[in-house]
Design an enzyme around this catalytic site. Sequence first.
Site, PDB file in Angstrom:
ATOM      1  N   ARG A 195      -3.863  -5.071   7.239  1.00 22.02           N
ATOM      2  CA  ARG A 195      -4.868  -4.133   7.785  1.00 22.02           C
ATOM      3  C   ARG A 195      -6.150  -4.869   8.163  1.00 22.02           C
ATOM      4  O   ARG A 195      -6.814  -4.507   9.132  1.00 22.02           O
ATOM      5  CB  ARG A 195      -5.128  -2.969   6.831  1.00 22.02           C
ATOM      6  CG  ARG A 195      -5.456  -3.297   5.426  1.00 22.02           C
ATOM      7  CD  ARG A 195      -5.189  -2.075   4.520  1.00 22.02           C
ATOM      8  NE  ARG A 195      -5.086  -2.478   3.136  1.00 22.02           N
ATOM      9  CZ  ARG A 195      -6.062  -2.363   2.256  1.00 22.02           C
ATOM     10  NH1 ARG A 195      -7.226  -1.839   2.617  1.00 22.02           N
ATOM     11  NH2 ARG A 195      -5.888  -2.753   1.013  1.00 22.02           N
TER      12      ARG A 195
ATOM     13  N   TYR B  59       6.105  -8.673   8.323  1.00 23.89           N
ATOM     14  CA  TYR B  59       5.737  -7.265   8.490  1.00 23.89           C
ATOM     15  C   TYR B  59       5.878  -6.825   9.936  1.00 23.89           C
ATOM     16  O   TYR B  59       5.666  -7.615  10.861  1.00 23.89           O
ATOM     17  CB  TYR B  59       4.273  -7.037   8.079  1.00 23.89           C
ATOM     18  CG  TYR B  59       3.959  -7.345   6.633  1.00 23.89           C
ATOM     19  CD1 TYR B  59       4.077  -6.360   5.654  1.00 23.89           C
ATOM     20  CD2 TYR B  59       3.534  -8.616   6.239  1.00 23.89           C
ATOM     21  CE1 TYR B  59       3.786  -6.641   4.322  1.00 23.89           C
ATOM     22  CE2 TYR B  59       3.242  -8.903   4.917  1.00 23.89           C
ATOM     23  CZ  TYR B  59       3.374  -7.909   3.959  1.00 23.89           C
ATOM     24  OH  TYR B  59       3.087  -8.189   2.644  1.00 23.89           O
TER      25      TYR B  59
ATOM     26  N   ASP C 178      -7.333   1.065   7.738  1.00 26.57           N
ATOM     27  CA  ASP C 178      -6.093   1.694   8.199  1.00 26.57           C
ATOM     28  C   ASP C 178      -6.366   3.162   8.510  1.00 26.57           C
ATOM     29  O   ASP C 178      -7.467   3.660   8.262  1.00 26.57           O
ATOM     30  CB  ASP C 178      -4.943   1.505   7.192  1.00 26.57           C
ATOM     31  CG  ASP C 178      -5.225   2.155   5.842  1.00 26.57           C
ATOM     32  OD1 ASP C 178      -5.842   3.239   5.810  1.00 26.57           O
ATOM     33  OD2 ASP C 178      -4.810   1.588   4.811  1.00 26.57           O
TER      34      ASP C 178
ATOM     35  N   ASP D 217       0.844  -1.202   0.000  1.00 28.27           N
ATOM     36  CA  ASP D 217       0.000   0.000   0.000  1.00 28.27           C
ATOM     37  C   ASP D 217       0.875   1.247   0.000  1.00 28.27           C
ATOM     38  O   ASP D 217       2.002   1.210   0.512  1.00 28.27           O
ATOM     39  CB  ASP D 217      -0.880   0.028   1.254  1.00 28.27           C
ATOM     40  CG  ASP D 217      -1.971  -1.041   1.224  1.00 28.27           C
ATOM     41  OD1 ASP D 217      -2.284  -1.518   0.129  1.00 28.27           O
ATOM     42  OD2 ASP D 217      -2.499  -1.385   2.305  1.00 28.27           O
TER      43      ASP D 217
END
Length: 289
Positions: free
Chosen positions: A173, A67, A81, A39
């Site tokens: 997310r 992540y 998010d 993203d």
Amino acid sequence: MASGILVIDKPAGWTSMDVCAKLRGVFHEKRVGHSGTLDPMATGVLPIFIGRATRAVEFAEKSDKEYIAGLKLGVITNTQDTTGEVLEERPVRVTREQLEGALERFRGDIMQIPPMFSAIKINGKKLYELARKGREVERPARPVTIKALELLDQQGEDLYTIRVRCTKGTYIRTLCHDIGAALGCGGCMASLRRAAAAGFDGEDAWPMERILAAEHPEELLLPVDTLFQDRPELILSPAVEKKVRNGMTAVLPDLAPGEYRAYAQNGEFLALCLAQGGKLTTIKSFFEV
């Protein structure tokens, strides 16, 4: 002609396609692809494949990813998010122990409903295009595997840092949103950094400004066989090399079954090959035609 893998430390505000477009200009090469979208708000490891190396994208895409994410509790947004529109805010009365307990439910094989703000297509339409028009459609849940999920840090009563190692297609997310839902207070993703992908980590990654300032950016490219270092090396005889270059099957009765990195006598990486039943076939070739 440039060919190889360039591991980028993607800056915030860029899409993965922005990075590819910029690198097409840098390397004067149309064949540029990446192995898994980040993203725009996300930073971190983005392997880019240039020239003939784009043939390896499909293998990199299947790899696990790691992540470091910011989990914001008490806030629900339309994008899952903090860049999105706030739909609801709730008080947070969650202890660290309760959060640890909630994380346990998300380890291993889970089902995940992809977010509306995603590039997944349903009936030929990208979900984010429908979401921008204010529409929501039913999305089938998809299986993903969370191989590691741990709480790293806490900043205040509603902001946490988590580490996630997961399979292809996992939305972090959505994971943050679902953890918030499981706790009853709601949640969303506040930040995201990809720490590892396709066997590469932050130590392999170059900042975009370093690439753009490089006089000879091709010197920063990794050879495509770097992606297949977990397969054993196989040096081919000239006769077998000729068969591989012509897409033919070679008979090698003494070769143990499995996947191999196949090289010419001069060290040129030729192909990822499969040995089975004494025969060697090509999975994907990488030599310039």
